[in-house]
Enzyme design. Structure first.
Site, short mmCIF file in Angstrom:
data_model
loop_
_atom_site.label_atom_id
_atom_site.label_comp_id
_atom_site.label_asym_id
_atom_site.label_seq_id
_atom_site.Cartn_x
_atom_site.Cartn_y
_atom_site.Cartn_z
N GLY A 59 -3.60 44.06 -29.42
CA GLY A 59 -4.59 43.01 -29.14
C GLY A 59 -5.75 42.93 -30.09
CD GLU A 124 -8.26 46.76 -26.35
OE1 GLU A 124 -7.80 46.24 -27.37
OE2 GLU A 124 -7.54 47.28 -25.48
CG ASP A 128 -8.76 42.79 -17.00
OD1 ASP A 128 -9.55 42.10 -16.35
OD2 ASP A 128 -7.55 42.85 -16.71
CB VAL A 178 -8.34 34.21 -22.05
CG1 VAL A 178 -9.32 33.43 -21.18
CG2 VAL A 178 -8.77 35.67 -22.16
NE ARG A 190 0.33 40.43 -29.36
CZ ARG A 190 -0.14 41.23 -28.41
NH1 ARG A 190 -1.43 41.32 -28.20
NH2 ARG A 190 0.67 41.95 -27.66
P1 IMP Z 1 -7.68 46.94 -18.82
O1 IMP Z 1 -7.04 48.24 -19.04
O2 IMP Z 1 -7.41 46.38 -17.45
O3 IMP Z 1 -9.15 46.87 -19.17
O4 IMP Z 1 -6.94 45.90 -19.71
C1 IMP Z 1 -7.07 45.85 -21.01
C2 IMP Z 1 -5.85 45.26 -21.65
O5 IMP Z 1 -5.20 44.31 -20.80
C3 IMP Z 1 -6.28 44.53 -22.86
O6 IMP Z 1 -6.19 45.34 -23.99
C4 IMP Z 1 -5.32 43.37 -22.92
O7 IMP Z 1 -4.19 43.75 -23.67
C5 IMP Z 1 -4.89 43.14 -21.51
N1 IMP Z 1 -5.60 41.99 -20.89
C6 IMP Z 1 -6.59 42.02 -19.98
N2 IMP Z 1 -7.00 40.78 -19.66
C7 IMP Z 1 -6.25 39.95 -20.39
C8 IMP Z 1 -6.22 38.50 -20.53
O8 IMP Z 1 -6.97 37.74 -19.91
N3 IMP Z 1 -5.29 38.03 -21.40
C9 IMP Z 1 -4.45 38.81 -22.13
N4 IMP Z 1 -4.46 40.15 -22.04
C10 IMP Z 1 -5.36 40.71 -21.18
MG MG Z 2 -4.68 45.10 -25.69
#
Ligand code: IMP
Ligand code: MG
Length: 208
Positions: A59, A124, A128, A178, A190
């Site tokens: 990402g 990053e 999320d 998104v 991407r």
């Molecule tokens: P976390 O571990 O829940 O913070 O998620 C982080 C990872 O989830 C990011 O590196 C993204 O790859 C993916 N992610 C979280 N939200 C989105 C989104 O809205 N669109 C696409 N990928 C997301």
């Molecule tokens: Mg990612």
């Protein structure tokens, strides 16, 4: 088509690609401007320091490359010189093919350089739930960097379930899924230069 003739993509516009509808949340110029501001801030915070940037794949590859291109340019009034930045990559995956996280973070690619005693900036795409970055930061801390900060393009603060925050945030966004600027849905989108809300992730199920 010359760049001048390329259609301008506006905020709020709905762009249709392969049957997916994507509502533009952040336009390309808006994101580019913010990246210059972030780079400026990072440059002045790390003035006189050697910086090591670690991009979290896949990402962060798009945003990370855009960011390092701006670092050391001295865009603001502060007079800065070109600087050497070491770059490394780390791969993680957590999402599978859905629009909600699996919560389980897996390492896919490991760094091939040491971060011991380095000033590290982890880049990053999005924060999320925070599980991915917490996993990454915890593991990296074991290697005893001199300092470790996080820079994300997007932050969905209301989704956070673990205690982690980024020092540098491009944009705070609501709880929406998104794509674009490195963010994908099933490895798609991407490459988009804008960030947009994916309105119909289940389009195939509806068609069939
Ligand atoms: P976390 O571990 O829940 O913070 O998620 C982080 C990872 O989830 C990011 O590196 C993204 O790859 C993916 N992610 C979280 N939200 C989105 C989104 O809205 N669109 C696409 N990928 C997301
Ligand atoms: Mg990612």
């Amino acid at each position: 088509m010359t760049p001048e003739m390329a259609p301008q993509i506006e905020k709020g516009q709905i762009v249709e690609i392969d049957g997916y509808k994507i509502e533009v949340l952040l336009t390309e110029p808006e994101i580019d401007k913010r990246i210059v501001e972030l780079a400026d801030q990072i440059d002045s915070d790390y003035l006189g320091k050697k910086l090591k940037v670690i991009m979290i794949l896949k990402g962060a590859s798009s945003f990370g490359e855009d960011l390092i291109r701006e670092l050391g340019k001295g865009n603001s009034a502060i007079d800065r010189k070109p600087r050497d930045i070491e770059i490394d990559y780390k791969g993680t995956t957590s999402y599978g093919s859905k629009t909600t996280t699996s919560g389980e973070v897996k390492d896919t690619i490991s760094m091939d350089s040491s971060i011991k005693d380095e000033d590290v900036l982890v880049v990053e795409d999005i924060l999320d739930t925070g599980k991915t970055l917490l996993h990454v930061v915890n593991k990296m801390s074991e290697e005893e960097p001199k300092s470790l900060n996080v820079c994300v393009l997007l932050d969905k603060k209301e989704r956070r379930i673990v205690n982690i925050n980024a020092k540098y945030v491009g944009f705070d966004i609501q709880n929406v899924f998104v794509v674009g600027r490195g963010l994908d849905y099933k490895q798609k989108f991407r490459n988009l230069r804008f960030v947009g809300i994916l309105l119909n992730p289940d389009k195939e199920e509806k068609i069939n």
